[in-house]
Write a protein that holds these residues in place. Structure first.
Motif, PDB file in Angstrom:
ATOM      1  N   VAL A  30      -5.319 102.008   0.573  1.00 26.96           N
ATOM      2  CA  VAL A  30      -6.188 102.291   1.709  1.00 26.96           C
ATOM      3  C   VAL A  30      -5.562 101.651   2.941  1.00 26.96           C
ATOM      4  O   VAL A  30      -5.289 100.442   2.961  1.00 26.96           O
ATOM      5  CB  VAL A  30      -7.596 101.716   1.492  1.00 26.96           C
ATOM      6  CG1 VAL A  30      -8.428 101.862   2.758  1.00 26.96           C
ATOM      7  CG2 VAL A  30      -8.276 102.401   0.323  1.00 26.96           C
ATOM      8  N   ARG A  31      -5.306 102.462   3.959  1.00 29.85           N
ATOM      9  CA  ARG A  31      -4.741 101.950   5.205  1.00 29.85           C
ATOM     10  C   ARG A  31      -5.547 102.512   6.367  1.00 29.85           C
ATOM     11  O   ARG A  31      -5.825 103.715   6.421  1.00 29.85           O
ATOM     12  CB  ARG A  31      -3.268 102.339   5.345  1.00 29.85           C
ATOM     13  CG  ARG A  31      -2.380 101.743   4.258  1.00 29.85           C
ATOM     14  CD  ARG A  31      -0.903 101.869   4.575  1.00 29.85           C
ATOM     15  NE  ARG A  31      -0.109 101.173   3.559  1.00 29.85           N
ATOM     16  CZ  ARG A  31       0.690 101.778   2.693  1.00 29.85           C
ATOM     17  NH1 ARG A  31       0.816 103.088   2.712  1.00 29.85           N
ATOM     18  NH2 ARG A  31       1.366 101.073   1.811  1.00 29.85           N
ATOM     19  N   LEU A  45      -7.951 106.230  11.893  1.00 26.87           N
ATOM     20  CA  LEU A  45      -8.238 106.943  10.666  1.00 26.87           C
ATOM     21  C   LEU A  45      -8.312 105.975   9.495  1.00 26.87           C
ATOM     22  O   LEU A  45      -7.583 104.981   9.442  1.00 26.87           O
ATOM     23  CB  LEU A  45      -7.152 107.981  10.402  1.00 26.87           C
ATOM     24  CG  LEU A  45      -6.991 109.075  11.465  1.00 26.87           C
ATOM     25  CD1 LEU A  45      -5.656 109.770  11.299  1.00 26.87           C
ATOM     26  CD2 LEU A  45      -8.136 110.069  11.394  1.00 26.87           C
ATOM     27  N   TRP A  46      -9.183 106.287   8.542  1.00 26.79           N
ATOM     28  CA  TRP A  46      -9.214 105.601   7.258  1.00 26.79           C
ATOM     29  C   TRP A  46      -8.493 106.520   6.282  1.00 26.79           C
ATOM     30  O   TRP A  46      -8.877 107.685   6.115  1.00 26.79           O
ATOM     31  CB  TRP A  46     -10.650 105.346   6.830  1.00 26.79           C
ATOM     32  CG  TRP A  46     -11.459 104.602   7.868  1.00 26.79           C
ATOM     33  CD1 TRP A  46     -10.996 103.713   8.795  1.00 26.79           C
ATOM     34  CD2 TRP A  46     -12.873 104.699   8.088  1.00 26.79           C
ATOM     35  NE1 TRP A  46     -12.031 103.235   9.573  1.00 26.79           N
ATOM     36  CE2 TRP A  46     -13.202 103.831   9.151  1.00 26.79           C
ATOM     37  CE3 TRP A  46     -13.898 105.425   7.478  1.00 26.79           C
ATOM     38  CZ2 TRP A  46     -14.494 103.672   9.623  1.00 26.79           C
ATOM     39  CZ3 TRP A  46     -15.191 105.269   7.946  1.00 26.79           C
ATOM     40  CH2 TRP A  46     -15.484 104.395   9.003  1.00 26.79           C
ATOM     41  N   PRO A  53      -4.154 114.820   5.235  1.00 26.88           N
ATOM     42  CA  PRO A  53      -4.757 114.367   3.982  1.00 26.88           C
ATOM     43  C   PRO A  53      -3.898 113.310   3.290  1.00 26.88           C
ATOM     44  O   PRO A  53      -2.746 113.092   3.659  1.00 26.88           O
ATOM     45  CB  PRO A  53      -4.828 115.652   3.149  1.00 26.88           C
ATOM     46  CG  PRO A  53      -4.556 116.782   4.086  1.00 26.88           C
ATOM     47  CD  PRO A  53      -3.719 116.233   5.186  1.00 26.88           C
ATOM     48  N   GLY A  54      -4.477 112.691   2.235  1.00 30.59           N
ATOM     49  CA  GLY A  54      -3.689 111.801   1.400  1.00 30.59           C
ATOM     50  C   GLY A  54      -2.650 112.562   0.606  1.00 30.59           C
ATOM     51  O   GLY A  54      -2.563 113.797   0.670  1.00 30.59           O
ATOM     52  N   ASP A  72      -6.188  97.881   1.388  1.00 27.89           N
ATOM     53  CA  ASP A  72      -5.504  97.127   2.435  1.00 27.89           C
ATOM     54  C   ASP A  72      -6.205  97.252   3.774  1.00 27.89           C
ATOM     55  O   ASP A  72      -5.636  96.891   4.815  1.00 27.89           O
ATOM     56  CB  ASP A  72      -4.055  97.630   2.583  1.00 27.89           C
ATOM     57  CG  ASP A  72      -3.207  97.346   1.354  1.00 27.89           C
ATOM     58  OD1 ASP A  72      -3.493  96.364   0.657  1.00 27.89           O
ATOM     59  OD2 ASP A  72      -2.260  98.120   1.097  1.00 27.89           O
ATOM     60  N   GLY A  73      -7.445  97.777   3.768  1.00 32.13           N
ATOM     61  CA  GLY A  73      -8.183  97.955   5.008  1.00 32.13           C
ATOM     62  C   GLY A  73      -9.081  96.778   5.326  1.00 32.13           C
ATOM     63  O   GLY A  73      -8.989  95.699   4.722  1.00 32.13           O
ATOM     64  N   THR A  74      -9.997  97.010   6.270  1.00 29.45           N
ATOM     65  CA  THR A  74     -10.920  95.963   6.703  1.00 29.45           C
ATOM     66  C   THR A  74     -12.355  96.243   6.283  1.00 29.45           C
ATOM     67  O   THR A  74     -13.242  95.424   6.537  1.00 29.45           O
ATOM     68  CB  THR A  74     -10.875  95.825   8.238  1.00 29.45           C
ATOM     69  OG1 THR A  74     -11.299  97.066   8.844  1.00 29.45           O
ATOM     70  CG2 THR A  74      -9.464  95.493   8.718  1.00 29.45           C
ATOM     71  N   LEU A  75     -12.589  97.403   5.650  1.00 29.92           N
ATOM     72  CA  LEU A  75     -13.919  97.800   5.185  1.00 29.92           C
ATOM     73  C   LEU A  75     -13.864  98.027   3.679  1.00 29.92           C
ATOM     74  O   LEU A  75     -12.783  98.131   3.097  1.00 29.92           O
ATOM     75  CB  LEU A  75     -14.369  99.093   5.880  1.00 29.92           C
ATOM     76  CG  LEU A  75     -14.339  99.135   7.400  1.00 29.92           C
ATOM     77  CD1 LEU A  75     -14.579 100.562   7.877  1.00 29.92           C
ATOM     78  CD2 LEU A  75     -15.375  98.186   7.990  1.00 29.92           C
TER      79      LEU A  75
END
Length: 284
Positions: A30-31, A45-46, A53-54, A72-75
């Motif tokens: 996750v970035r 973008l998440w 797309p992924g 690896d995100g903040t949420l």
């Protein structure tokens, strides 16, 4: 809808090959990234692995996928693979930043399947970029000359450099409807083909809200495969002009371009074509 300029590089729409082996292990990270989503327009973008797309994953009926999600995100974020039939309780749970989760499933049914973030509100997470496709080949899938993957989705823009607007998603007011994350990118960077070649196009409607009605101007589909079911084959006397999909629906079409030329493709919901759900095949 402006020209993105000479330096613009479109997402490669070529379908990946089926990988060797029957067990497919992969990490998806996750970035949260700031990307240009239209000329001069940036959105936070998440994503899965930094792209919208992924990544397109692929396998065969009977293959096992072992996907490790790394946040690896903040949420908090999660993941849901439609290609696997599993109890959601553990594998689809949200994980906090810094955590990992392993999601294992066996593909028992063919098709092109959506995967997406499983964190609520899913409308916001899908609408802000957290979706992708898993292709599970039918056992009797014949070879073709070219294969492409197009994922239709919508953009709901917030302030520059910020996440998408949840209120606009809830009101179903998209700023753009796109293939593979960017409006009209294949009108500026056409997809190549040659006259007489058999071309397969895999389609996934990631939504989160709009239907898709895929059509190629000047071509007819002699093969249609929708939601795990063959609707047309080349030996059938009939043909098709569109592949219609609802959100999370998928399938593929095949065509043979009769002559050299430029063949536009669109979602035939024309308001969405004008919002960016359009492109071009350049046939030599």
């Amino acid at each position: 809808m402006a020209d993105p300029g000479a330096a613009f590089v479109a997402r490669d729409a070529t379908a990946p090959p089926v990988p060797p082996g029957r067990l497919h292990r992969r990490e998806l990270h996750v970035r949260e990234v700031v990307r240009e989503v239209a000329p001069g327009v940036r959105q936070r973008l998440w994503t899965f692995d930094g792209t919208v797309p992924g990544p397109v994953l692929r396998g065969r009926v009977g293959d096992t996928f072992e996907i490790t999600l790394v946040n690896d995100g903040t949420l908090d974020h999660g993941i849901d693979f439609h290609a696997g039939a599993v109890a959601p309780d553990e594998v689809m749970r949200p994980i906090d930043p810094g955590q990992r989760l392993t999601y294992r499933f066996t593909a028992t049914r063919a098709g092109i399947w959506m995967y997406h973030c499983s964190t609520m509100p899913m409308l916001h997470h899908i609408g802000n970029g957290m979706y992708g496709a898993v292709i599970v080949d039918p056992p009797d899938l014949p070879r073709v000359d070219r294969e492409y993957v197009l994922v239709q989705s919508e953009l709901y823009l917030g302030p520059d450099g910020e996440p998408g607007d949840l209120a606009a998603m809830q009101a179903e007011r998209p700023d753009a409807v796109v293939f593979n994350g960017y409006p009209a990118q294949y009108a500026h960077r056409p997809l190549p083909a040659r006259a007489g070649e058999r071309v397969r196009v895999w389609l996934l409607d990631a939504g989160p809200n709009r239907d898709s009605s895929f059509h190629i101007v000047g071509a007819q589909f002699d093969t249609v495969y929708r939601e795990g079911h063959w609707e047309n084959r080349p030996t059938d006397p009939g043909g098709a002009q569109v592949l219609s999909l609802t959100p999370a629906g998928g399938g593929f079409v095949e065509t043979v371009f009769p002559a050299a030329g430029h063949y536009p493709f669109v979602s035939h919901a024309m308001v969405d074509a004008e919002r960016g759900a359009r492109g071009l095949f350049e046939v030599r």
